[in-house]
Design a protein around this motif. Sequence first.
Motif, short mmCIF file in Angstrom:
data_model
loop_
_atom_site.label_atom_id
_atom_site.label_comp_id
_atom_site.label_asym_id
_atom_site.label_seq_id
_atom_site.Cartn_x
_atom_site.Cartn_y
_atom_site.Cartn_z
N ALA A 1 0.83 -1.20 0.00
CA ALA A 1 0.00 0.00 0.00
C ALA A 1 0.87 1.26 0.00
O ALA A 1 0.57 2.25 -0.68
CB ALA A 1 -0.93 -0.01 1.22
N MET A 2 1.98 1.22 0.76
CA MET A 2 2.90 2.36 0.77
C MET A 2 3.53 2.56 -0.61
O MET A 2 3.67 3.70 -1.08
CB MET A 2 3.99 2.13 1.82
CG MET A 2 3.50 2.21 3.25
SD MET A 2 4.83 1.92 4.43
CE MET A 2 4.01 2.38 5.97
N GLU A 3 3.91 1.44 -1.26
CA GLU A 3 4.52 1.55 -2.58
C GLU A 3 3.54 2.18 -3.57
O GLU A 3 3.91 3.05 -4.36
CB GLU A 3 4.92 0.16 -3.07
CG GLU A 3 6.10 -0.43 -2.32
CD GLU A 3 6.38 -1.87 -2.71
OE1 GLU A 3 7.50 -2.37 -2.44
OE2 GLU A 3 5.46 -2.53 -3.27
N ALA B 1 -1.26 10.12 -0.30
CA ALA B 1 -0.59 8.86 0.01
C ALA B 1 -1.15 8.23 1.26
O ALA B 1 -1.36 7.01 1.35
CB ALA B 1 0.90 9.11 0.17
N LYS B 2 -1.48 9.04 2.22
CA LYS B 2 -2.05 8.55 3.47
C LYS B 2 -3.41 7.89 3.20
O LYS B 2 -3.73 6.82 3.76
CB LYS B 2 -2.19 9.69 4.47
CG LYS B 2 -2.79 9.27 5.80
CD LYS B 2 -2.92 10.47 6.73
CE LYS B 2 -3.58 10.05 8.04
NZ LYS B 2 -3.75 11.22 8.96
N GLN B 3 -4.22 8.52 2.35
CA GLN B 3 -5.54 7.97 2.04
C GLN B 3 -5.42 6.62 1.34
O GLN B 3 -6.20 5.70 1.60
CB GLN B 3 -6.33 8.95 1.16
CG GLN B 3 -6.75 10.23 1.86
CD GLN B 3 -7.70 9.94 3.02
OE1 GLN B 3 -8.52 9.04 2.97
NE2 GLN B 3 -7.56 10.73 4.08
N LEU C 1 -4.48 4.02 3.95
CA LEU C 1 -5.61 3.70 4.81
C LEU C 1 -6.63 2.82 4.08
O LEU C 1 -7.19 1.88 4.66
CB LEU C 1 -6.28 4.98 5.30
CG LEU C 1 -5.50 5.81 6.32
CD1 LEU C 1 -6.25 7.11 6.62
CD2 LEU C 1 -5.30 5.02 7.61
N GLN C 2 -6.88 3.15 2.80
CA GLN C 2 -7.84 2.38 2.01
C GLN C 2 -7.36 0.94 1.83
O GLN C 2 -8.13 -0.01 1.99
CB GLN C 2 -8.07 3.04 0.64
CG GLN C 2 -9.03 2.30 -0.28
CD GLN C 2 -10.44 2.26 0.28
OE1 GLN C 2 -10.83 3.10 1.08
NE2 GLN C 2 -11.20 1.26 -0.15
N GLU D 1 -9.14 -2.45 3.26
CA GLU D 1 -9.54 -3.57 2.42
C GLU D 1 -8.91 -4.88 2.89
O GLU D 1 -9.56 -5.93 2.92
CB GLU D 1 -9.14 -3.30 0.96
CG GLU D 1 -9.97 -2.20 0.29
CD GLU D 1 -9.45 -1.87 -1.10
OE1 GLU D 1 -8.49 -2.53 -1.54
OE2 GLU D 1 -10.03 -0.97 -1.74
N ALA D 2 -7.64 -4.81 3.26
CA ALA D 2 -6.95 -6.01 3.75
C ALA D 2 -7.59 -6.50 5.05
O ALA D 2 -7.74 -7.71 5.28
CB ALA D 2 -5.47 -5.71 3.97
#
Length: 543
Positions: A32-34, A118-120, A123-124, A128-129
């Motif tokens: 997610a960060m990538e 990027a934060k959103q 978080l999304q 989902e995970a």
Amino acid sequence: MAITSANQLELLQTAEAVAREKMIDPGLVVEAMEESLARAAKSRYGAEMDIRVSIDRKTGRATFTRVRTVVEDEELENYQAEFTVEQARQYLEDPKVGDQFIEEVPPVDMGRIAAQSAKQVILQKVREAERDRQFEEFKDRAGTIINGVVKREEYGNVIVDVGRGEAILRRNEKIGRESYRPNDRIRCFIKDVRRENRGPQIFLSRTAPEFMAALFKMEVPEIYDGIIEIKAVARDPGSRAKIAVISYDGSIDPVGACVGMRGSRVQAVVNELQGEKIDIIPWNDDQPTFLVNALQPAEVSKVVLDEEAERIEVVVPEEQLSLAIGRRGQNVRLASQLTNLDIDIMTEAEDSARRQKEFEERTRLFMAALDLDEFFAQLLVSEGFTNLEEVAYVELDELLVIDGVDEGTANELQARARDVLEEQARKAVEAARALGAEDSLFAFEGLTPRMVQALAEDGVKSLEDFATCADWELAGGWTTVDGERIKDDGLLEPYDISLDEARDMVMTARIMLGWVDPADLEQDESEGEELELSEETSEEAEA
């Protein structure tokens, strides 16, 4: 803030912290960060570019790369992410369609808007995970009991904390007037787990019959071990219930095992269900016998089962009527749910009056049609004759067993009965033809003139009309509306046509008209037999 200026290990530490908190795979957080960093880089370099970010799982170093793919000349659309074979020669030695040229680009400075974006994304992805993890955890637990803690109540629905998620106990799934306060412990049955847009939804129940069955399975080791099986459960939640059990070990009494020493086992279930009274009934494959057990504590005098209509008539003594019906019909309603039969309860006096009425109607029929005196007509009815067809076409010996009937009298009775039937048939033919019935119906095997008249009166005047009929339209049936079974009268029901006979007649008409190929029917029947055989083999293998 440039990504390179940040502590590179901080990315991994953050990912691990979020993963521990949400109980998900740290790799999902890193992915997610990538994605969020790649989106931020695209906002700086250009949305058309194929920018990818890779975070080293050991050092935390983020590498930004630009990817360009080799495509056919005519397929070139995105000049920032694609190039032709000719254009790629300056970057690759022997480029081919599908090859990629990857080059590292400088990391971007994360502005306030990019950082928020990027934060959103992170978080999304984490949300989902988390939803996927929750669904995977609970999807296989449907049909089991779970303990939870009440978090809050919303419009009568109770939100329950079940450990790694929240579940909902709807107000119509609560027993009676149950009320809960925050932090109360609660035991429920997981009725359903569904994946919805807002996340996995876990639906609980305390009124489901399966909840009671699961509670007994917890309290009675013999049920857990499979020695005793719960065959059926019927509940009026919070008030009364009936449960049918069977033992596969002749030395174990299924009712006694479920009751327990001094009622300890059943009392544990009763306490959990807010004092719900439970009748434990021995299962029996013979439906009338099982129904007699199901109507306990009432005593039953006689049972008459109509398997085709799935109805059963129960005769009880006058003093047992109120007990058999129960308060507000509760006892008979639960017995009906337990046996899957519609139950008509009548007293012995009502049953006697009904049988007397049928006797008188048949007596009058024979008196009028055969010109008999009342005594002789009553003799015929007493011997079990119900209609003129039975008298006309029965074996002569069955008439000779009647007191006072010799061979001459028997022949005369049959001759009169046949004359009456022939006259009825003649009038039926005239009436049916007047209504427009075609010869194809009269010639159809299995249809009598009176049947053809009944069909014509309802607008069925040709073989084509007959072939479009449903079996239940001819033989009658039952329809369930709002939980209540309603009788559907069949056109040929007065002539004792069964559902199977009606189905065969309609199918024969369709074959005669060429609507159905007999070969297809044989193939369907063969496939059906093979399926049944495979199911039986599978069941034997499991056993």
